[in-house]
Motif scaffolding. Structure first.
Motif, PDB file in Angstrom:
ATOM      1  N   ARG A  25       0.837  -1.199   0.000  1.00  0.00           N
ATOM      2  CA  ARG A  25       0.000   0.000   0.000  1.00  0.00           C
ATOM      3  C   ARG A  25       0.874   1.251   0.000  1.00  0.00           C
ATOM      4  NH1 ARG A  25      -2.691   0.787   4.834  1.00  0.00           N
ATOM      5  NH2 ARG A  25      -1.090  -0.479   5.860  1.00  0.00           N
ATOM      6  N   ALA A  26       0.394   2.281  -0.678  1.00  0.00           N
ATOM      7  CA  ALA A  26       1.133   3.545  -0.722  1.00  0.00           C
ATOM      8  C   ALA A  26       0.174   4.670  -1.068  1.00  0.00           C
ATOM      9  CB  ALA A  26       2.262   3.473  -1.745  1.00  0.00           C
ATOM     10  N   ILE A  27       0.630   5.894  -0.815  1.00  0.00           N
ATOM     11  CA  ILE A  27      -0.069   7.097  -1.258  1.00  0.00           C
ATOM     12  C   ILE A  27       0.849   7.778  -2.258  1.00  0.00           C
ATOM     13  CG2 ILE A  27      -1.044   9.319  -0.598  1.00  0.00           C
ATOM     14  CD1 ILE A  27      -2.637   6.956   0.444  1.00  0.00           C
ATOM     15  N   ALA A  28       0.338   8.024  -3.464  1.00  0.00           N
ATOM     16  CA  ALA A  28       1.190   8.537  -4.531  1.00  0.00           C
ATOM     17  C   ALA A  28       0.403   9.462  -5.440  1.00  0.00           C
ATOM     18  CB  ALA A  28       1.770   7.372  -5.342  1.00  0.00           C
ATOM     19  N   VAL A  29       1.153  10.186  -6.274  1.00  0.00           N
ATOM     20  CA  VAL A  29       0.538  10.983  -7.339  1.00  0.00           C
ATOM     21  C   VAL A  29       0.870  10.311  -8.661  1.00  0.00           C
ATOM     22  CG1 VAL A  29       0.553  13.160  -6.084  1.00  0.00           C
ATOM     23  CG2 VAL A  29       2.558  12.520  -7.417  1.00  0.00           C
ATOM     24  N   SER A  30      -0.057  10.383  -9.597  1.00  0.00           N
ATOM     25  CA  SER A  30       0.098   9.684 -10.873  1.00  0.00           C
ATOM     26  C   SER A  30       0.606  10.572 -11.991  1.00  0.00           C
ATOM     27  CB  SER A  30      -1.252   9.078 -11.296  1.00  0.00           C
ATOM     28  OG  SER A  30      -2.227  10.100 -11.429  1.00  0.00           O
ATOM     29  N   ARG A  33       1.150  17.629 -10.623  1.00  0.00           N
ATOM     30  CA  ARG A  33       0.062  18.402 -10.032  1.00  0.00           C
ATOM     31  C   ARG A  33      -1.224  17.601  -9.839  1.00  0.00           C
ATOM     32  NH1 ARG A  33       3.083  21.384 -13.331  1.00  0.00           N
ATOM     33  NH2 ARG A  33       4.087  23.233 -12.442  1.00  0.00           N
ATOM     34  N   ALA A  34      -1.102  16.291  -9.858  1.00  0.00           N
ATOM     35  CA  ALA A  34      -2.266  15.442  -9.594  1.00  0.00           C
ATOM     36  C   ALA A  34      -2.501  15.345  -8.096  1.00  0.00           C
ATOM     37  CB  ALA A  34      -2.043  14.052 -10.180  1.00  0.00           C
ATOM     38  N   GLU A  35      -3.726  15.043  -7.721  1.00  0.00           N
ATOM     39  CA  GLU A  35      -4.043  14.851  -6.314  1.00  0.00           C
ATOM     40  C   GLU A  35      -3.528  13.485  -5.860  1.00  0.00           C
ATOM     41  OE1 GLU A  35      -5.347  17.033  -4.191  1.00  0.00           O
ATOM     42  OE2 GLU A  35      -5.274  18.488  -5.831  1.00  0.00           O
ATOM     43  N   PRO A  36      -2.957  13.400  -4.656  1.00  0.00           N
ATOM     44  CA  PRO A  36      -2.477  12.105  -4.172  1.00  0.00           C
ATOM     45  C   PRO A  36      -3.624  11.162  -3.854  1.00  0.00           C
ATOM     46  CG  PRO A  36      -2.307  13.756  -2.445  1.00  0.00           C
ATOM     47  CD  PRO A  36      -2.717  14.481  -3.693  1.00  0.00           C
ATOM     48  N   GLY A  37      -3.372   9.893  -4.016  1.00  0.00           N
ATOM     49  CA  GLY A  37      -4.390   8.900  -3.733  1.00  0.00           C
ATOM     50  C   GLY A  37      -3.768   7.547  -3.437  1.00  0.00           C
ATOM     51  N   PRO A  38      -4.559   6.593  -2.936  1.00  0.00           N
ATOM     52  CA  PRO A  38      -4.039   5.260  -2.606  1.00  0.00           C
ATOM     53  C   PRO A  38      -3.719   4.459  -3.868  1.00  0.00           C
ATOM     54  CG  PRO A  38      -6.407   5.355  -2.275  1.00  0.00           C
ATOM     55  CD  PRO A  38      -5.985   6.749  -2.597  1.00  0.00           C
ATOM     56  N   VAL A  39      -2.586   3.768  -3.832  1.00  0.00           N
ATOM     57  CA  VAL A  39      -2.170   2.909  -4.936  1.00  0.00           C
ATOM     58  C   VAL A  39      -1.515   1.658  -4.353  1.00  0.00           C
ATOM     59  CG1 VAL A  39      -1.769   4.852  -6.519  1.00  0.00           C
ATOM     60  CG2 VAL A  39       0.115   3.985  -5.116  1.00  0.00           C
ATOM     61  N   GLU A  40      -1.253   0.709  -5.202  1.00  0.00           N
ATOM     62  CA  GLU A  40      -0.411  -0.427  -4.850  1.00  0.00           C
ATOM     63  C   GLU A  40       0.809  -0.395  -5.745  1.00  0.00           C
ATOM     64  OE1 GLU A  40      -2.626  -4.053  -5.070  1.00  0.00           O
ATOM     65  OE2 GLU A  40      -3.374  -3.839  -3.018  1.00  0.00           O
ATOM     66  N   VAL A  41       1.978  -0.504  -5.143  1.00  0.00           N
ATOM     67  CA  VAL A  41       3.245  -0.491  -5.874  1.00  0.00           C
ATOM     68  C   VAL A  41       4.068  -1.692  -5.415  1.00  0.00           C
ATOM     69  CG1 VAL A  41       3.273   2.018  -6.190  1.00  0.00           C
ATOM     70  CG2 VAL A  41       4.318   1.019  -4.148  1.00  0.00           C
ATOM     71  N   PRO A  42       5.054  -2.117  -6.218  1.00  0.00           N
ATOM     72  CA  PRO A  42       5.871  -3.266  -5.812  1.00  0.00           C
ATOM     73  C   PRO A  42       6.658  -2.983  -4.539  1.00  0.00           C
ATOM     74  CG  PRO A  42       6.122  -2.814  -8.151  1.00  0.00           C
ATOM     75  CD  PRO A  42       5.374  -1.658  -7.582  1.00  0.00           C
ATOM     76  N   LYS A  43       6.738  -3.971  -3.692  1.00  0.00           N
ATOM     77  CA  LYS A  43       7.570  -3.858  -2.499  1.00  0.00           C
ATOM     78  C   LYS A  43       9.032  -3.794  -2.939  1.00  0.00           C
ATOM     79  CE  LYS A  43       6.421  -6.501   0.886  1.00  0.00           C
ATOM     80  NZ  LYS A  43       6.254  -7.681   1.763  1.00  0.00           N
ATOM     81  N   THR A 121       7.778   7.815   1.751  1.00  0.00           N
ATOM     82  CA  THR A 121       7.547   7.072   2.987  1.00  0.00           C
ATOM     83  C   THR A 121       6.071   6.870   3.318  1.00  0.00           C
ATOM     84  OG1 THR A 121       7.700   9.129   4.277  1.00  0.00           O
ATOM     85  CG2 THR A 121       9.727   7.858   3.959  1.00  0.00           C
ATOM     86  N   TYR A 122       5.167   7.338   2.470  1.00  0.00           N
ATOM     87  CA  TYR A 122       3.753   7.048   2.683  1.00  0.00           C
ATOM     88  C   TYR A 122       3.480   5.668   2.087  1.00  0.00           C
ATOM     89  CZ  TYR A 122       2.702  11.993   3.762  1.00  0.00           C
ATOM     90  OH  TYR A 122       2.644  13.250   4.313  1.00  0.00           O
ATOM     91  N   GLU A 313      -3.016  11.240  14.880  1.00  0.00           N
ATOM     92  CA  GLU A 313      -2.560  10.024  14.217  1.00  0.00           C
ATOM     93  C   GLU A 313      -3.697   9.506  13.346  1.00  0.00           C
ATOM     94  OE1 GLU A 313      -0.913   7.010  16.714  1.00  0.00           O
ATOM     95  OE2 GLU A 313       0.039   8.457  18.054  1.00  0.00           O
ATOM     96  N   LEU A 314      -3.359   9.163  12.103  1.00  0.00           N
ATOM     97  CA  LEU A 314      -4.370   8.724  11.146  1.00  0.00           C
ATOM     98  C   LEU A 314      -3.899   7.477  10.413  1.00  0.00           C
ATOM     99  CD1 LEU A 314      -5.076  12.196   9.488  1.00  0.00           C
ATOM    100  CD2 LEU A 314      -6.543  11.039  11.156  1.00  0.00           C
ATOM    101  N   PRO A 315      -4.839   6.664   9.938  1.00  0.00           N
ATOM    102  CA  PRO A 315      -4.430   5.559   9.055  1.00  0.00           C
ATOM    103  C   PRO A 315      -3.926   6.129   7.731  1.00  0.00           C
ATOM    104  CG  PRO A 315      -6.807   5.729   9.141  1.00  0.00           C
ATOM    105  CD  PRO A 315      -6.286   6.680  10.182  1.00  0.00           C
TER     106      PRO A 315
END
Length: 339
Positions: A25-30, A33-43, A121-122, A313-315
């Motif tokens: 799991r990660a938070i990234a921009v695609s 200037r895109a809004e960040p959102g949840p993604v899955e990326v390789p470990k 690090t997100y 503190e947030l998830p």
């Protein structure tokens, strides 16, 4: 499970005899200037001289929402999706080849480099060069406090050094209630520097407890900060640290409160023209992270001599909204993401 080289691995499975890297799991921009959102990326897998850290906490910094909006040169164009975030605390879970001072299971804290091709690090795991700003976490330092420290603590220490205020001198901090300002207030007070903290009214008591000599309520003195400072320091302050202003005109108005020969520093790149009156030196501050400095600050935090206020503190999934709120301003301590 073991890799073909015989080294223990995490997150590797076999599919029809082939190796497959599990996502994280990660938070990234695609895109820019895109809004960040949840993604899955390789470990990630650690290269030679690196360690992989299982992140327990990541801390929010203004850099995290500023970076996707930045202008990049052709040579430095980021690879998308771009995982954001720089501060972390966790445990080493894999060691790359070669000599390395860390061991699997070590509790660590650190700050990743800002090179756009490096992971942020997100996310659940990050690979970090062992010679980067990553250090062992002291036994008495909780992971949440460790994650809040790297950027805020190192920036505060270097800002205080750059301000060069002698004991007994006056330091005006605009936006003192955030992580950097809170650390700066404590470090300055420990050196007998008199801190004037510009904050929102309900933060005045806390800033006094952190060592501020005087506080200015910006909600009451809106548009009249100069009058409030002049009332406290008729001859002007010895130095200014402006953690808020993003435009040169606002910074210049604050810098005009610095006496001749003093220093005015901007953490937001606003120390351009128009400038303060002749005699006050204005400069943009740039953090230079080091493991030595981070280790010193971690020990101070573990001993109770330095604390970084934690707001919430947030998830990890709540990061996009938290970033938007931080962009709007008014930070009151650090926001942490729990992994």
């Amino acid at each position: 499970m073991r890799s073909r080289a015989g080294r223990a691995t995490v997150g590797i499975v076999t599919v029809g005899g082939d190796w497959e890297v599990l996502p994280m799991r990660a938070i990234a921009v695609s895109a820019f200037r895109a809004e960040p959102g949840p993604v899955e990326v390789p470990k990630p897998e650690p290269a030679a001289g690196e360690v992989r850290v299982k992140i327990e906490y990541a801390a929010l910094n203004p850099h995290d929402w500023q970076s996707p909006d930045a202008s990049w040169s052709a040579a430095d164009r980021p690879v998308f999706p771009l995982v954001i975030g720089v501060d972390f605390a966790g445990r080493v879970d894999m060691i790359g080849s070669g000599d390395n001072p860390f061991r699997v299971g070590d509790p660590v804290l650190g700050r990743v480099g800002t090179a756009v091709r490096r992971a942020g690090t997100y996310c659940e795991y990050v690979c970090v060069p062992q010679d980067s700003p990553i250090v062992l976490s002291p036994r008495d330092l909780a992971p949440r406090d460790a994650a809040a420290l790297p950027s805020a603590g190192m920036a505060a220490a270097q800002l205080l050094k750059a301000a060069a205020v002698r004991p007994g001198g006056r330091l005006l901090v605009i936006g003192a209630a955030g992580g950097v300002g809170s650390c700066l207030t404590q470090l300055a007070a420990a050196r007998d520097v008199r801190v004037i903290a510009a904050v929102r009214g309900d933060e005045r008591t806390r800033m006094g407890a952190l060592g501020a000599t005087a506080t200015i309520d910006t909600t009451v003195w809106a548009g009249a900060l100069e009058a409030a400072v002049r009332e406290t320091c008729p001859d002007g302050v010895d130095a200014l640290v402006d953690l808020v202003s993003t435009d040169p005109a606002s910074f210049a108005a604050h810098a005009a409160l610095v006496r001749r020969g003093g220093v005015a520093l901007s953490s937001r790149g606003a120390a351009g023209p128009p400038t303060a009156p002749a005699g006050a030196r204005c400069a943009d501050f740039r953090l230079i992270p080091t493991a030595v400095l981070l280790s010193t600050l971690a020990k101070a935090s573990a001993s109770g001599a330095l604390s970084v206020p934690i707001d919430v503190e947030l998830p990890l999934e709540k990061a996009p909204r938290a970033l938007a709120e931080n962009r709007a301003g008014g930070a009151r301590g650090k926001t942490l993401f729990v992994l």
